[in-house]
Write an enzyme that holds these catalytic residues in place. Structure first.
Site, short mmCIF file in Angstrom:
data_model
loop_
_atom_site.label_atom_id
_atom_site.label_comp_id
_atom_site.label_asym_id
_atom_site.label_seq_id
_atom_site.Cartn_x
_atom_site.Cartn_y
_atom_site.Cartn_z
N HIS A 40 -23.03 -13.09 37.05
CA HIS A 40 -23.84 -11.99 36.52
C HIS A 40 -25.22 -11.95 37.17
O HIS A 40 -25.65 -12.90 37.82
CB HIS A 40 -24.01 -12.14 35.00
CG HIS A 40 -24.88 -13.30 34.62
ND1 HIS A 40 -24.40 -14.59 34.56
CD2 HIS A 40 -26.19 -13.37 34.30
CE1 HIS A 40 -25.38 -15.41 34.21
NE2 HIS A 40 -26.49 -14.69 34.06
N HIS A 127 -30.23 -11.01 42.37
CA HIS A 127 -29.29 -12.01 42.89
C HIS A 127 -28.25 -12.34 41.83
O HIS A 127 -28.42 -12.02 40.65
CB HIS A 127 -30.03 -13.30 43.27
CG HIS A 127 -30.49 -14.07 42.09
ND1 HIS A 127 -31.61 -13.73 41.36
CD2 HIS A 127 -29.96 -15.17 41.47
CE1 HIS A 127 -31.77 -14.58 40.36
NE2 HIS A 127 -30.77 -15.47 40.40
#
Length: 185
Positions: A40, A127
């Site tokens: 995630h 990221h």
């Protein structure tokens, strides 16, 4: 109190690449790889939140989701936090869509700040964490980062944000989506 964050769970497109990286690095990175279903992006780590504040957060996320259109992202390159010498996190970055994600994270943080939720203090860097590193060979890790500085790790559509409960356990975090908010903008 509930330990929580606002984030987006990636689709299966990224998982194949992660499995290849895990095999490629098994001789020089020792650590805990993120389970495929747990990959995630975190837009805001909320920490321990009082249950009374959850409704404020939910209202904030509903308002934000109504304004946003789905964001097309392209995952590209690998990096580490905090630095190559002290690498603790291996991540895949976002090339296309990064600025839209930064705007989204800024808006989430701002709305939650107005509701009394403290900020983490670190700037948002789009990221997806792949591995929590315990030990590594510095030279081989540097080569890996260089080898993948222009690698395309797939595409995704960020079409929702989720309020996620994070429960820590001996085998790693257990994530429970409390609410999801689809973009309607």
């Amino acid at each position: 109190m509930i330990r929580a964050f606002v984030g987006f769970f990636t689709t299966k497109r990224l998982q194949e690449h992660v499995e290849k990286l895990e095999k490629q690095t098994e001789h020089f990175i020792r650590g805990k790889w993120v389970e495929p279903q747990n990959l995630h992006m975190t837009f805001q780590f909320l920490g321990d939140v009082e249950e009374e504040k959850l409704m404020d957060i939910i209202k904030n996320m509903q308002t934000i989701a109504q304004k946003y259109k789905p964001i097309h992202v392209r995952y590209k390159s690998l990096g580490v936090f905090p630095s190559l010498d002290k690498a603790r996190v291996l991540w895949v970055g976002v090339a296309e869509g990064a600025n839209h994600l930064k705007d989204l994270a800024r808006e989430i943080t701002k709305a939650n700040r107005r509701s009394g939720i403290r900020e983490e203090g670190k700037p948002f860097h789009p990221h997806v964490t792949l591995c929590r590193i315990k030990e590594f060979d510095r030279r081989k890790l540097r080569e890996l980062l260089k080898q993948h500085e222009n690698t395309n790790f797939g595409e995704d559509t960020v079409d929702r944000i989720a309020l996620v409960k994070s429960s820590l356990s001996s085998v790693g975090p257990v994530y429970t989506i409390l609410e999801e908010f689809y973009f309607y903008g």
